[in-house]
Design a protein around this motif. Structure first.
Motif, PDB file in Angstrom:
ATOM      1  N   ASP A 135     -73.163 -15.863  16.981  1.00  0.00           N
ATOM      2  CA  ASP A 135     -73.171 -14.874  15.910  1.00  0.00           C
ATOM      3  C   ASP A 135     -73.682 -15.508  14.616  1.00  0.00           C
ATOM      4  OD1 ASP A 135     -72.123 -12.956  17.591  1.00  0.00           O
ATOM      5  OD2 ASP A 135     -70.036 -13.364  17.007  1.00  0.00           O
ATOM      6  N   PHE A 136     -74.291 -14.692  13.778  1.00  0.00           N
ATOM      7  CA  PHE A 136     -74.827 -15.190  12.524  1.00  0.00           C
ATOM      8  C   PHE A 136     -73.677 -15.679  11.634  1.00  0.00           C
ATOM      9  CE2 PHE A 136     -76.791 -15.082   8.369  1.00  0.00           C
ATOM     10  CZ  PHE A 136     -78.088 -15.497   8.634  1.00  0.00           C
ATOM     11  N   LYS A 204     -90.390 -12.760   7.185  1.00  0.00           N
ATOM     12  CA  LYS A 204     -89.094 -12.164   7.494  1.00  0.00           C
ATOM     13  C   LYS A 204     -88.820 -12.082   8.987  1.00  0.00           C
ATOM     14  CE  LYS A 204     -86.168  -8.215   6.291  1.00  0.00           C
ATOM     15  NZ  LYS A 204     -86.079  -6.932   5.555  1.00  0.00           N
ATOM     16  N   VAL A 205     -87.560 -12.351   9.343  1.00  0.00           N
ATOM     17  CA  VAL A 205     -87.103 -12.275  10.721  1.00  0.00           C
ATOM     18  C   VAL A 205     -85.700 -11.683  10.705  1.00  0.00           C
ATOM     19  CG1 VAL A 205     -86.116 -14.602  10.661  1.00  0.00           C
ATOM     20  CG2 VAL A 205     -86.788 -13.632  12.846  1.00  0.00           C
ATOM     21  N   SER A 206     -85.315 -10.991  11.762  1.00  0.00           N
ATOM     22  CA  SER A 206     -83.971 -10.413  11.807  1.00  0.00           C
ATOM     23  C   SER A 206     -82.936 -11.498  12.071  1.00  0.00           C
ATOM     24  CB  SER A 206     -83.891  -9.355  12.912  1.00  0.00           C
ATOM     25  OG  SER A 206     -83.951  -9.963  14.187  1.00  0.00           O
ATOM     26  N   LYS A 207     -81.694 -11.233  11.698  1.00  0.00           N
ATOM     27  CA  LYS A 207     -80.613 -12.176  11.958  1.00  0.00           C
ATOM     28  C   LYS A 207     -80.459 -12.417  13.458  1.00  0.00           C
ATOM     29  CE  LYS A 207     -77.805 -11.291   7.825  1.00  0.00           C
ATOM     30  NZ  LYS A 207     -76.493 -10.818   7.323  1.00  0.00           N
ATOM     31  N   LYS A 208     -80.599 -11.367  14.233  1.00  0.00           N
ATOM     32  CA  LYS A 208     -80.443 -11.472  15.692  1.00  0.00           C
ATOM     33  C   LYS A 208     -81.496 -12.402  16.281  1.00  0.00           C
ATOM     34  CE  LYS A 208     -79.875  -8.517  19.784  1.00  0.00           C
ATOM     35  NZ  LYS A 208     -80.892  -9.127  20.663  1.00  0.00           N
ATOM     36  N   GLN A 226     -96.882 -22.138  16.238  1.00  0.00           N
ATOM     37  CA  GLN A 226     -96.615 -20.955  15.429  1.00  0.00           C
ATOM     38  C   GLN A 226     -96.413 -19.687  16.252  1.00  0.00           C
ATOM     39  OE1 GLN A 226     -99.647 -20.649  12.317  1.00  0.00           O
ATOM     40  NE2 GLN A 226    -100.137 -22.796  12.614  1.00  0.00           N
ATOM     41  N   ASP A 227     -95.891 -18.683  15.544  1.00  0.00           N
ATOM     42  CA  ASP A 227     -95.825 -17.313  16.059  1.00  0.00           C
ATOM     43  C   ASP A 227     -95.228 -17.229  17.460  1.00  0.00           C
ATOM     44  OD1 ASP A 227     -96.097 -14.613  15.797  1.00  0.00           O
ATOM     45  OD2 ASP A 227     -98.162 -14.562  16.515  1.00  0.00           O
ATOM     46  N   VAL A 228     -93.979 -17.636  17.574  1.00  0.00           N
ATOM     47  CA  VAL A 228     -93.310 -17.634  18.872  1.00  0.00           C
ATOM     48  C   VAL A 228     -93.111 -16.212  19.360  1.00  0.00           C
ATOM     49  CG1 VAL A 228     -91.224 -18.281  20.114  1.00  0.00           C
ATOM     50  CG2 VAL A 228     -92.155 -19.796  18.354  1.00  0.00           C
ATOM     51  N   GLU A 229     -93.572 -15.933  20.557  1.00  0.00           N
ATOM     52  CA  GLU A 229     -93.454 -14.586  21.107  1.00  0.00           C
ATOM     53  C   GLU A 229     -92.209 -14.425  21.968  1.00  0.00           C
ATOM     54  OE1 GLU A 229     -97.040 -13.562  23.058  1.00  0.00           O
ATOM     55  OE2 GLU A 229     -98.189 -13.383  21.214  1.00  0.00           O
ATOM     56  N   SER A 230     -91.623 -15.520  22.429  1.00  0.00           N
ATOM     57  CA  SER A 230     -90.378 -15.439  23.189  1.00  0.00           C
ATOM     58  C   SER A 230     -89.200 -15.516  22.234  1.00  0.00           C
ATOM     59  CB  SER A 230     -90.284 -16.580  24.202  1.00  0.00           C
ATOM     60  OG  SER A 230     -89.004 -16.600  24.782  1.00  0.00           O
ATOM     61  N   ASP A 231     -88.258 -14.602  22.358  1.00  0.00           N
ATOM     62  CA  ASP A 231     -87.090 -14.571  21.486  1.00  0.00           C
ATOM     63  C   ASP A 231     -85.906 -15.338  22.058  1.00  0.00           C
ATOM     64  OD1 ASP A 231     -87.762 -11.117  20.708  1.00  0.00           O
ATOM     65  OD2 ASP A 231     -88.463 -12.938  19.713  1.00  0.00           O
ATOM     66  N   ASP A 232     -86.041 -15.844  23.265  1.00  0.00           N
ATOM     67  CA  ASP A 232     -84.877 -16.353  23.980  1.00  0.00           C
ATOM     68  C   ASP A 232     -84.834 -17.877  23.963  1.00  0.00           C
ATOM     69  OD1 ASP A 232     -82.660 -16.619  25.505  1.00  0.00           O
ATOM     70  OD2 ASP A 232     -83.419 -15.528  27.247  1.00  0.00           O
ATOM     71  N   GLY A 233     -83.831 -18.434  23.246  1.00  0.00           N
ATOM     72  CA  GLY A 233     -83.648 -19.877  23.218  1.00  0.00           C
ATOM     73  C   GLY A 233     -82.595 -20.341  24.201  1.00  0.00           C
ATOM     74  N   THR A 234     -82.109 -19.412  25.041  1.00  0.00           N
ATOM     75  CA  THR A 234     -81.081 -19.742  26.032  1.00  0.00           C
ATOM     76  C   THR A 234     -81.678 -19.658  27.433  1.00  0.00           C
ATOM     77  OG1 THR A 234     -79.325 -18.867  24.619  1.00  0.00           O
ATOM     78  CG2 THR A 234     -78.815 -19.140  26.948  1.00  0.00           C
TER      79      THR A 234
END
Length: 307
Positions: A135-136, A204-208, A226-234
């Protein structure tokens, strides 16, 4: 079986901050060599004069001050653990030769203002690998700076430019990293989330998304990943599964290595390269909590592993 986790990095041309990219790539070696040789002095007026009298424009003045602070102020690990020791008074910081992020930012701001330059301290959150997928946080944990050049604002982090600490925050090592001077906003936002969102400056990027994506080490900035298209670090671990990675960099013939948490050494990875795009596959032989990717011996990405 293998787990397909494709992490794509593509070149970015940011129309909002083209000038910032030009400043970021510029060769400042002559200014840096002069600035880092200036001896510390508590008389701020004289110090700023030595740092800027040879400079011919505002960019050079900002850079000279930035370089001096990064080379002469050590990250204060004792004050990190004991908040009562944290100092933001510029003269006291210079005398002690140490500070945490608030002190670095305060000193940088004061020296800039002494030189007639505009500088703002920004508070917010810095992303660490242990925060991936959580969580943020409610409480801010970092401070950095924005500088104004020809009516445009640019982002700087003189604390992170000074060097590195171990993951356990036990040792600090000076290692100047100028990637955090006038960093393009999209790159800066990898690990910086401002309390006042106007200081995203277009990145800008969302907290999520900020919390979910991989941890970006300083090497990811240095090598323009740059410009990472994958949002998943898990990454979901399953015995026998392999993981595919793909990213782009303009570094010619890079060495790619990986290190599983707990290993003493990183392992070289064979990869395919087409243009700027690199692809490779790795397979963990046991469960570990983190995976690190290196490019030319510099950490660029950290992933969290879960069962």
């Amino acid at each position: 079986m293998h787990l397909r986790l494709t992490v794509v990095f593509v070149s970015l041309i940011c129309s909002f901050n083209t000038f910032a990219n030009e400043l970021w790539k510029k060769d400042y070696s002559k200014i840096d060599s002069i600035a880092k040789a200036v001896e510390p002095r508590r008389n701020l007026k004289k110090l700023v004069s030595e740092l800027t009298d040879h400079c011919h424009n505002d960019v050079s003045k900002y850079r000279s001050i930035f370089t001096w602070v990064a080379h002469h102020i050590e990250y204060d690990l004792e004050a990190l653990r004991k908040p009562a020791l944290r100092e933001t008074d510029p003269e006291k910081i210079i005398k002690r030769g140490k500070a945490v992020c608030a002190g670095y930012s305060s000193l940088f701001k004061t020296l800039c203002e002494q030189a007639g330059l505009e500088c703002v301290t920004i508070t917010g959150w810095a992303k660490e690998r242990t925060l991936i997928g959580k969580d943020f946080p409610k409480k801010t944990n970092h401070a950095w700076s924005a500088i104004r050049i020809e009516n445009e604002w640019y982002l700087c982090d003189v604390t992170w430019a000074a060097g590195n600490t171990t993951e356990e925050k036990q040792v600090f090592t000076f290692e100047f990293n100028d990637s955090y001077f006038c960093t393009p906003p999209e790159l800066f936002a990898y690990c910086h989330f401002p309390e006042d969102k106007q200081w995203f400056l277009g990145g800008k990027v969302s907290k999520k998304k900020f919390m979910e994506r991989p941890h970006f080490y300083s090497g990811s900035i240095r090598y323009k990943i740059q410009d990472v298209e994958s949002d998943d670090g898990t990454i979901k671990y399953k015995k026998g599964d392999s993981i595919d990675f793909q990213f782009s960099t303009d570094v010619p013939d890079p060495e790619i290595t990986i290190c599983w948490a707990g290993d003493k050494f990183s392992k070289s990875i064979a990869y395919e390269k087409k243009g700027d795009t690199i692809t490779f596959r790795c397979m963990p032989n046991r469960y570990v909590p983190f995976l690190y990717i290196y490019l030319n011996s510099k950490a660029i990405l950290g992933y969290k592993i879960v069962k």
